[in-house]
Design a protein around this motif. Structure first.
Motif, PDB file in Angstrom:
ATOM      1  N   TYR A  21     -21.197  -2.207 -26.419  1.00  0.00           N
ATOM      2  CA  TYR A  21     -21.577  -3.763 -27.050  1.00  0.00           C
ATOM      3  C   TYR A  21     -22.227  -4.092 -25.245  1.00  0.00           C
ATOM      4  N   PHE A  22     -23.276  -4.491 -25.102  1.00  0.00           N
ATOM      5  CA  PHE A  22     -23.992  -4.967 -23.722  1.00  0.00           C
ATOM      6  C   PHE A  22     -24.525  -6.739 -24.194  1.00  0.00           C
ATOM      7  N   GLU A  23     -23.847  -6.675 -23.354  1.00  0.00           N
ATOM      8  CA  GLU A  23     -24.666  -8.918 -22.993  1.00  0.00           C
ATOM      9  C   GLU A  23     -25.352  -8.903 -22.130  1.00  0.00           C
ATOM     10  N   ILE A  24     -26.663  -8.506 -21.981  1.00  0.00           N
ATOM     11  CA  ILE A  24     -27.616  -8.968 -20.759  1.00  0.00           C
ATOM     12  C   ILE A  24     -28.326 -10.151 -20.683  1.00  0.00           C
ATOM     13  N   LYS A  25     -28.179 -10.932 -19.771  1.00  0.00           N
ATOM     14  CA  LYS A  25     -29.310 -12.033 -19.386  1.00  0.00           C
ATOM     15  C   LYS A  25     -30.652 -11.557 -18.620  1.00  0.00           C
ATOM     16  N   VAL A  69     -16.355  -6.446 -28.968  1.00  0.00           N
ATOM     17  CA  VAL A  69     -15.101  -6.579 -27.597  1.00  0.00           C
ATOM     18  C   VAL A  69     -15.595  -7.022 -26.607  1.00  0.00           C
ATOM     19  N   SER A  70     -15.301  -8.069 -26.173  1.00  0.00           N
ATOM     20  CA  SER A  70     -16.155  -7.925 -24.651  1.00  0.00           C
ATOM     21  C   SER A  70     -14.970  -8.919 -23.260  1.00  0.00           C
ATOM     22  N   TYR A  71     -15.341  -7.997 -22.344  1.00  0.00           N
ATOM     23  CA  TYR A  71     -14.017  -9.199 -21.900  1.00  0.00           C
ATOM     24  C   TYR A  71     -13.777 -10.819 -21.797  1.00  0.00           C
ATOM     25  N   TYR A 124     -33.460 -15.309 -21.225  1.00  0.00           N
ATOM     26  CA  TYR A 124     -33.099 -14.800 -22.666  1.00  0.00           C
ATOM     27  C   TYR A 124     -31.691 -13.796 -22.873  1.00  0.00           C
ATOM     28  N   LEU A 125     -31.411 -13.963 -23.614  1.00  0.00           N
ATOM     29  CA  LEU A 125     -29.944 -13.115 -24.482  1.00  0.00           C
ATOM     30  C   LEU A 125     -30.286 -11.957 -24.712  1.00  0.00           C
ATOM     31  N   GLY A 126     -30.122 -10.752 -24.056  1.00  0.00           N
ATOM     32  CA  GLY A 126     -29.622  -9.710 -24.774  1.00  0.00           C
ATOM     33  C   GLY A 126     -28.727  -8.779 -25.821  1.00  0.00           C
ATOM     34  N   LYS A 127     -28.377  -8.941 -26.812  1.00  0.00           N
ATOM     35  CA  LYS A 127     -27.321  -8.214 -27.020  1.00  0.00           C
ATOM     36  C   LYS A 127     -27.139  -7.172 -27.917  1.00  0.00           C
ATOM     37  N   VAL A 128     -27.101  -5.796 -27.037  1.00  0.00           N
ATOM     38  CA  VAL A 128     -27.016  -4.264 -26.849  1.00  0.00           C
ATOM     39  C   VAL A 128     -26.241  -4.145 -27.967  1.00  0.00           C
TER      40      VAL A 128
END
Lengths: 84, 84
Positions: A42-46, B8-10, A2-6
């Motif tokens: 902003y975080f993208e967490i797999k 914004v992300s890398y 799963y990919l969470g975008k926080v």
């Protein structure tokens, strides 16, 4: 998987000096129609999980454990299933 | 009035040391199912515009002018009309 975008932002009651600095700078650059600017994280967490509910629970727990300051920040998230 | 939410992300090719630090820390806290962590910036920008297209153009211009480093960062955004 799963990919969470926080999305983490300051609570409305909390002053956002960085946002104010950016707004002033945008004004200097000629962007006069900008009414307000808020900056957050902003975080993208797999993460691996058996179900979407399990992934949501993990995401909320790890966000509150490490990614936000609960006193000054609030968050929302999107969650989607992705290939590994 | 329009509200732009800018994420914004890398770029994928760019190392994300902060994301790696967070992932390691989450592992120490017992979140062993986390596969990857990316950290970026999140902006909420309210701006006046006559049309949604005009708001989008302004948002793209100000983002590229001040909010991102075009060499290492990429961005996407959501845009919605809001009451003043």
């Amino acid at each position: 998987m799963y990919l969470g975008k926080v999305y983490v932002s300051y609570k409305p009651s909390v002053l956002d000096p960085q946002g104010t600095v950016i707004q002033n700078k945008l004004g200097q650059l000629g962007f006069a129609d900008v009414d307000s600017v808020k900056q957050g994280k902003y975080f993208e967490i797999k993460l691996k999980a058996d179900t979407k509910q399990d992934a949501a629970t993990q995401l909320e727990e790890l966000t509150q454990a490490l990614l936000i300051n609960p006193n000054t920040e609030t968050y929302r998230y999107d969650l989607e299933e992705v290939s590994a």
